[in-house]
Design an enzyme around this catalytic site. Sequence first.
Site, PDB file in Angstrom:
ATOM      1  N   GLY A 169       0.812  -1.217   0.000  1.00  9.82           N
ATOM      2  CA  GLY A 169       0.000   0.000   0.000  1.00  9.82           C
ATOM      3  C   GLY A 169       0.842   1.262   0.000  1.00  9.82           C
ATOM      4  N   GLY A 170       0.525   2.156   0.932  1.00 13.20           N
ATOM      5  CA  GLY A 170       1.236   3.435   1.017  1.00 13.20           C
ATOM      6  C   GLY A 170       2.724   3.259   1.250  1.00 13.20           C
ATOM      7  N   GLY A 404      19.868   8.165 -34.751  1.00 12.42           N
ATOM      8  CA  GLY A 404      19.250   8.980 -33.704  1.00 12.42           C
ATOM      9  C   GLY A 404      19.950   8.793 -32.371  1.00 12.42           C
ATOM     10  N   ALA A 405      20.479   7.590 -32.156  1.00  9.28           N
ATOM     11  CA  ALA A 405      21.127   7.322 -30.875  1.00  9.28           C
ATOM     12  C   ALA A 405      22.365   8.206 -30.698  1.00  9.28           C
ATOM     13  CB  ALA A 405      21.487   5.848 -30.777  1.00  9.28           C
TER      14      ALA A 405
HETATM   15  C1  HXC Z   1      -2.806  -2.799  11.160  1.00 10.31           C
HETATM   16  C2  HXC Z   1      -1.318  -4.472  10.659  1.00 10.31           C
HETATM   17  C3  HXC Z   1      -1.308  -4.094   9.296  1.00 10.31           C
HETATM   18  C4  HXC Z   1      -2.122  -2.980   8.909  1.00 10.31           C
HETATM   19  C5  HXC Z   1       0.012  -5.762   9.514  1.00 10.31           C
HETATM   20  N1  HXC Z   1      -0.490  -5.516  10.737  1.00 10.31           N
HETATM   21  N2  HXC Z   1      -0.481  -4.919   8.626  1.00 10.31           N
HETATM   22  N3  HXC Z   1      -2.062  -3.832  11.582  1.00 10.31           N
HETATM   23  N4  HXC Z   1      -2.844  -2.366   9.873  1.00 10.31           N
HETATM   24  N5  HXC Z   1      -2.128  -2.542   7.673  1.00 10.31           N
HETATM   25  C6  HXC Z   1      -0.177  -6.211  11.984  1.00 10.31           C
HETATM   26  C7  HXC Z   1      -0.742  -7.611  12.065  1.00 10.31           C
HETATM   27  O1  HXC Z   1      -2.040  -7.551  12.574  1.00 10.31           O
HETATM   28  C8  HXC Z   1       0.226  -8.275  13.038  1.00 10.31           C
HETATM   29  O2  HXC Z   1      -0.082  -7.865  14.340  1.00 10.31           O
HETATM   30  C9  HXC Z   1       1.540  -7.635  12.692  1.00 10.31           C
HETATM   31  O3  HXC Z   1       1.231  -6.393  12.033  1.00 10.31           O
HETATM   32  C10 HXC Z   1       2.385  -8.458  11.749  1.00 10.31           C
HETATM   33  O4  HXC Z   1       1.605  -8.810  10.614  1.00 10.31           O
HETATM   34  P1  HXC Z   1       1.580 -10.290  10.021  1.00 10.31           P
HETATM   35  O5  HXC Z   1       0.498 -10.342   9.030  1.00 10.31           O
HETATM   36  O6  HXC Z   1       1.560 -11.269  11.158  1.00 10.31           O
HETATM   37  O7  HXC Z   1       3.005 -10.371   9.339  1.00 10.31           O
HETATM   38  P2  HXC Z   1       3.423 -11.018   7.948  1.00 10.31           P
HETATM   39  O8  HXC Z   1       2.834 -12.392   7.840  1.00 10.31           O
HETATM   40  O9  HXC Z   1       4.897 -10.887   7.877  1.00 10.31           O
HETATM   41  O10 HXC Z   1       2.743 -10.124   6.810  1.00 10.31           O
HETATM   42  C11 HXC Z   1       3.068  -8.777   6.649  1.00 10.31           C
HETATM   43  C12 HXC Z   1       2.137  -8.107   5.629  1.00 10.31           C
HETATM   44  C13 HXC Z   1       0.664  -8.398   6.027  1.00 10.31           C
HETATM   45  C14 HXC Z   1       2.421  -8.653   4.232  1.00 10.31           C
HETATM   46  C15 HXC Z   1       2.459  -6.599   5.650  1.00 10.31           C
HETATM   47  O11 HXC Z   1       0.476  -8.121   7.434  1.00 10.31           O
HETATM   48  C16 HXC Z   1      -0.323  -7.616   5.240  1.00 10.31           C
HETATM   49  O12 HXC Z   1      -0.628  -7.975   4.099  1.00 10.31           O
HETATM   50  N6  HXC Z   1      -0.849  -6.549   5.833  1.00 10.31           N
HETATM   51  C17 HXC Z   1      -1.908  -5.761   5.214  1.00 10.31           C
HETATM   52  C18 HXC Z   1      -1.391  -4.986   4.050  1.00 10.31           C
HETATM   53  C19 HXC Z   1      -2.409  -4.025   3.500  1.00 10.31           C
HETATM   54  O13 HXC Z   1      -3.255  -4.463   2.702  1.00 10.31           O
HETATM   55  N7  HXC Z   1      -2.381  -2.791   3.965  1.00 10.31           N
HETATM   56  C20 HXC Z   1      -3.309  -1.733   3.591  1.00 10.31           C
HETATM   57  C21 HXC Z   1      -2.811  -1.142   2.315  1.00 10.31           C
HETATM   58  S1  HXC Z   1      -3.801   0.176   1.776  1.00 10.31           S
HETATM   59  P3  HXC Z   1       0.320  -8.688  15.630  1.00 10.31           P
HETATM   60  O14 HXC Z   1      -0.428  -8.049  16.734  1.00 10.31           O
HETATM   61  O15 HXC Z   1      -0.066 -10.108  15.344  1.00 10.31           O
HETATM   62  O16 HXC Z   1       1.802  -8.546  15.786  1.00 10.31           O
HETATM   63  C22 HXC Z   1      -2.828   1.532   1.897  1.00 10.31           C
HETATM   64  C23 HXC Z   1      -3.464   2.755   1.313  1.00 10.31           C
HETATM   65  C24 HXC Z   1      -2.479   3.856   1.122  1.00 10.31           C
HETATM   66  O17 HXC Z   1      -1.773   1.504   2.392  1.00 10.31           O
HETATM   67  C25 HXC Z   1      -2.822   4.724  -0.045  1.00 10.31           C
HETATM   68  C26 HXC Z   1      -2.069   4.295  -1.282  1.00 10.31           C
HETATM   69  C27 HXC Z   1      -2.288   5.166  -2.491  1.00 10.31           C
END
Ligand code: HXC
Length: 510
Positions: A169-170, A404-405
């Site tokens: 994401g961000g 051109g290059a």
């Molecule tokens: C809150 C989060 C989180 C999130 C992870 N955690 N991502 N908490 N918000 N976005 C927390 C988990 O709950 C977990 O908490 C700890 O972080 C570790 O995560 P795991 O999943 O256990 O780790 P891992 O298996 O290594 O996976 C990491 C990961 C996955 C690939 C980053 O967590 C994931 O896919 N997260 C979501 C990604 C996502 O979709 N984010 C939103 C994007 S939208 P605990 O308590 O168990 O330690 C965005 C919009 C921005 O960003 C604008 C863009 C233009």
Amino acid sequence: MKDILEKLDERRAEARLGGGRKRIDAQHARGKLTGRERIELLLDKDSFEEFDMFVQHRCTDFGMENQKVPGDGVVTGWGTVNGRTVFVFAKDFTVFGGSLSETHAAKMTKIQDMALKMRAPIIGLFDAGGARIQEGVAALGGYGEVFKRNVIASGVVPQISVIMGPCAGGDVYSPAMTDFIFMVRDTSYMFVTGPDVVKTVTNETVTSEELGGAKVHTTKSSVVDAAWDNDVEALLQVRRLIDFLPANNTDGAPVIESFDVADRIDASLDTLVPENPNKPYDMKELILKVVDEGDFFEIQEGFAKNIITGFARMEGRTVGIVANQPMVLAGVLDSDASRKASRFVRFCDSFEIPIVTFVDVPGFLPGTAQEYGGLIKHGAKLLFAFTQATVPLVTVITRKAFGGAYVVMSSKHIGADVNYAWPTAQIAVMGAKGAVEIIFRADMSDAEKIAGRTKEYEERFLSPFVAAERGYIDEVIMPHSTRRRIARALAMLAAKKEERPWKKHDNIPL
Ligand code: HXC
């Protein structure tokens, strides 16, 4: 009083623990360091000044009011790299996966604003899962604030992102707007959406590594500029890069004492270009033999290897190097090479880094794959970037400079300041075979005639002298004196001032 001091110590110790010992151990078990450990390695010893260690989120949804961690998932502050100020933030994966909340974003934007005010580089160490899901739009808004500052700072202070864990994401979009992105192999990933979402939306089964590992991003997508084997190596390389970079767009490239003499000659360069014009040679050998102490920091080494880009120094001052690589696809310019080099040229020009260009290019790559892929527009990016550049431009043609290059690769016509050619240079619209086949098509059945025409063409055009006669080449130089020639040209050009008409900004063919 003692109690108060002890209390501060306790609160600091609690903040330093982030998400707790268990999560720190898990981080280490994955081969990753924590945010604070990374900052310690990145900065000069004891130079880190931390800000906002006690900041906590204000979210009250989903039971978050009971889960507050001081620092809120990002360590921010400033310090020095070899004595020069840099601002830094490091995502703390042990706290909600380093995800970004409203307050976490405010910590980041404070650092971004300070870096801009102080005109100093900013380095982000990413290990984070994007927007904090529990905060919803407050987190999205936070990213917007970060992105806006990325864009405002672009071209003013260098912005560097190091991807050191799974990032989504961000936490990939903010890096994407910075100048350089680096990754750590095997422990870091970058994707807009992870494998689970991919499976749901497209039914594609893919691993994190296949979707956004270092190999993918350094060789296929070109999102990433270099990757290293572990956190320590990556952070040491970022320190090395910082030494090459100016602090901002007005300070000029830093000068580091060099023990390499400017007039060092290298006799081996006289035989670098093979007699057979179709035989490759390694352009990197030339770069390493010309620049100070053979020290070359390559950017995008694994992508579009037919062109080489990177930083080096001449007489201690940073220069950007752009060079065709005859070892790969004969050094031809294709869409990928054009995109890679144009971005590099624009970075150098933004930050007043002179550019040295080594040319051995047979032309643009023909074919439907390239044309359908937008070669015209991508090639135009490089043409635009070199033409737009007002930094000192020194060009050396070692062998082919066709079509051109020739014009695109920092030729005199588009604004290069000093253009040299080796005696082995061939500056023409195209190679002899292609040229004769077109202009003497009627004689094609007569082998003897064609051989004569080919020889005539080679003698007349496949040399640097036609261009030198017109002043397009300032001097035909001995290969062994290339370092001295470039060093002197750059010294003369140090005072270069070139003004262009005012405009809001240009419209580079994106
Ligand atoms: C809150 C989060 C989180 C999130 C992870 N955690 N991502 N908490 N918000 N976005 C927390 C988990 O709950 C977990 O908490 C700890 O972080 C570790 O995560 P795991 O999943 O256990 O780790 P891992 O298996 O290594 O996976 C990491 C990961 C996955 C690939 C980053 O967590 C994931 O896919 N997260 C979501 C990604 C996502 O979709 N984010 C939103 C994007 S939208 P605990 O308590 O168990 O330690 C965005 C919009 C921005 O960003 C604008 C863009 C233009």
